[in-house]
Design a protein around this motif. Sequence first.
Motif, short mmCIF file in Angstrom:
data_model
loop_
_atom_site.label_atom_id
_atom_site.label_comp_id
_atom_site.label_asym_id
_atom_site.label_seq_id
_atom_site.Cartn_x
_atom_site.Cartn_y
_atom_site.Cartn_z
N ASN A 211 -1.02 16.33 -35.92
CA ASN A 211 -0.13 16.46 -34.88
C ASN A 211 -0.49 17.48 -34.01
OD1 ASN A 211 2.76 14.73 -35.36
ND2 ASN A 211 1.83 15.07 -37.28
N ILE A 212 -1.08 18.59 -34.57
CA ILE A 212 -1.62 19.73 -33.85
C ILE A 212 -2.50 19.46 -32.61
CG2 ILE A 212 -2.65 22.01 -33.79
CD1 ILE A 212 -1.35 22.47 -36.52
N TYR A 213 -3.63 18.59 -33.03
CA TYR A 213 -4.57 18.10 -32.45
C TYR A 213 -3.88 17.58 -31.09
CZ TYR A 213 -7.63 14.10 -30.94
OH TYR A 213 -7.99 13.13 -30.07
N LEU A 214 -2.84 16.59 -31.29
CA LEU A 214 -2.08 15.93 -30.13
C LEU A 214 -1.43 16.87 -29.41
CD1 LEU A 214 -1.74 12.46 -31.55
CD2 LEU A 214 -3.37 13.12 -29.79
N LEU A 215 -0.68 17.95 -29.99
CA LEU A 215 0.41 18.97 -29.41
C LEU A 215 -0.31 19.89 -28.82
CD1 LEU A 215 3.17 18.33 -31.80
CD2 LEU A 215 2.88 17.33 -29.82
N ALA A 216 -1.08 20.66 -29.31
CA ALA A 216 -1.87 21.91 -28.94
C ALA A 216 -2.17 21.97 -27.25
CB ALA A 216 -3.03 22.19 -29.84
N CYS B 295 10.03 20.53 -31.89
CA CYS B 295 10.89 20.31 -30.54
C CYS B 295 10.78 21.48 -29.65
CB CYS B 295 12.50 20.47 -30.98
SG CYS B 295 13.61 20.20 -29.60
N THR B 296 10.53 22.76 -30.20
CA THR B 296 10.21 23.96 -29.32
C THR B 296 8.65 23.61 -28.51
OG1 THR B 296 11.29 25.43 -30.56
CG2 THR B 296 9.56 26.43 -29.18
N MET B 297 7.75 23.06 -29.14
CA MET B 297 6.55 22.65 -28.52
C MET B 297 6.70 21.65 -27.54
SD MET B 297 4.30 22.68 -31.86
CE MET B 297 2.58 22.48 -31.07
N TYR B 298 7.58 20.92 -27.83
CA TYR B 298 7.93 19.42 -26.77
C TYR B 298 8.62 20.08 -25.66
CZ TYR B 298 8.98 14.82 -25.03
OH TYR B 298 9.38 13.72 -24.50
N ILE B 299 9.38 21.11 -25.63
CA ILE B 299 10.32 21.45 -24.62
C ILE B 299 9.35 22.20 -23.63
CG2 ILE B 299 11.99 23.11 -23.75
CD1 ILE B 299 13.56 22.13 -26.21
N ILE B 300 8.49 23.43 -24.33
CA ILE B 300 7.41 24.07 -23.54
C ILE B 300 6.41 23.17 -22.90
CG2 ILE B 300 5.74 25.67 -23.89
CD1 ILE B 300 7.00 26.93 -26.31
N SER B 301 5.94 21.98 -23.54
CA SER B 301 5.25 21.36 -23.02
C SER B 301 5.51 20.39 -21.58
CB SER B 301 4.60 20.06 -23.81
OG SER B 301 3.72 19.11 -23.21
N LEU B 302 6.94 20.17 -21.81
CA LEU B 302 7.48 19.53 -20.73
C LEU B 302 7.81 20.41 -19.46
CD1 LEU B 302 10.54 17.14 -22.34
CD2 LEU B 302 8.14 16.40 -21.26
N LEU B 303 8.25 21.65 -19.80
CA LEU B 303 8.59 22.46 -18.75
C LEU B 303 7.20 22.93 -18.10
CD1 LEU B 303 11.40 24.78 -20.77
CD2 LEU B 303 11.67 23.03 -18.72
N GLY B 304 6.26 23.33 -18.87
CA GLY B 304 4.97 23.89 -18.40
C GLY B 304 4.41 22.81 -17.55
N ASN B 305 4.20 21.51 -18.09
CA ASN B 305 3.57 20.83 -17.17
C ASN B 305 3.99 20.20 -15.97
OD1 ASN B 305 0.98 20.02 -18.63
ND2 ASN B 305 2.41 19.81 -20.36
N PHE B 306 5.65 20.23 -16.04
CA PHE B 306 6.33 19.52 -15.08
C PHE B 306 6.19 20.81 -13.74
CE2 PHE B 306 8.57 16.25 -17.17
CZ PHE B 306 8.22 15.29 -16.21
N SER B 307 5.94 21.82 -14.39
CA SER B 307 6.07 23.16 -13.38
C SER B 307 4.76 23.30 -12.79
CB SER B 307 6.12 24.49 -14.40
OG SER B 307 7.58 24.51 -14.74
#
Length: 315
Positions: free
Chosen positions: A281-286, A35-47
């Motif tokens: 999962n790491i391959y798609l989330l990293a 969940c933390t990785m997902y939130i970071i991804s959303l915030l970072g890419n939208f930023s």
Amino acid sequence: MSDPNVTDFTDPSSFILLGIPGLEVAYAWLSIPFCTMYIISLLGNFSILYIVKTEPSLHVPMYYFLCMLAVTDLVLCTSILPKTLSIFWFNSREIDFTACLTQMFFLHCFSIMESGILVAMALDRYVAICDPLRHSTILTNAVVVKTGLAIALRSSMLVLPCPILARQLRYCRTTIILHSYCQNIAVVSLACSDIRISNYYALFVIFFITVLDLVFITLSYTQILRAVFSLPTKDARLKTFGTCGSHLCAILAFYIPALFSFLAYRFGSNVPQHFHILLSNIYLLAPPVLNPIIYGVRTRQIQDRLFRLFIHKGT
């Protein structure tokens, strides 16, 4: 007594995703980093998207490609994370057959799209460093748009046969997928009909994309390095090479986990299954997590825009 998870030579209406078999007791804990990785991804890419949109000085090909990368990363992580988290939190394992094939298409299509965008960014850096006077005339906005459309078309055309072939198969064994998402090989392995065509095509796509894209990236950076080392001063070499540092980090963040995932799946017969799934999962989330951090840390223009944004909000 018949097994309720086995069908009688009929196509299933849904599949059951097991998540990460062997780690069921740790789902609550695993959900925290996921969940933390997902939130970071959303915030970072939208930023990234917001900064490039609102800063006119960033309206250049490099940052247009960076926006394409951000959109790709958002779709990539969103295609798997919500369902994975629902398995961890609510034990919601069932997924409709059509939804499963749709998820398969999106995660594989946007993985290939990410690879194509990295190639485009490498070519952009090559032109910017090796032929800087013609950069603005070669990479015009029209060329960038056409490149993006070509990348999307290539990815869609290469991946579309995978769910089509999977739909044509007959599923008569089990509806349980030993994975946290609908990966192509995990789905077709459940079929009772001949899956050789599907497997051969998937391997062709993997090798074709990996070899072709890595060849273009390697050639681009070979020419870039030759141009960098031919510069007269050390400061000029460091400054020029620094402009490529973030892109090199993004390439490593994408291809290294992908390589480990592929090697572990194909040749790691003694590797525990839950390790295979975690690697997948790491391959798609990293990349969705790391790319905004990499570009935010290593790109001065984005740093400055973020700094001004926070100063403005603080006042």
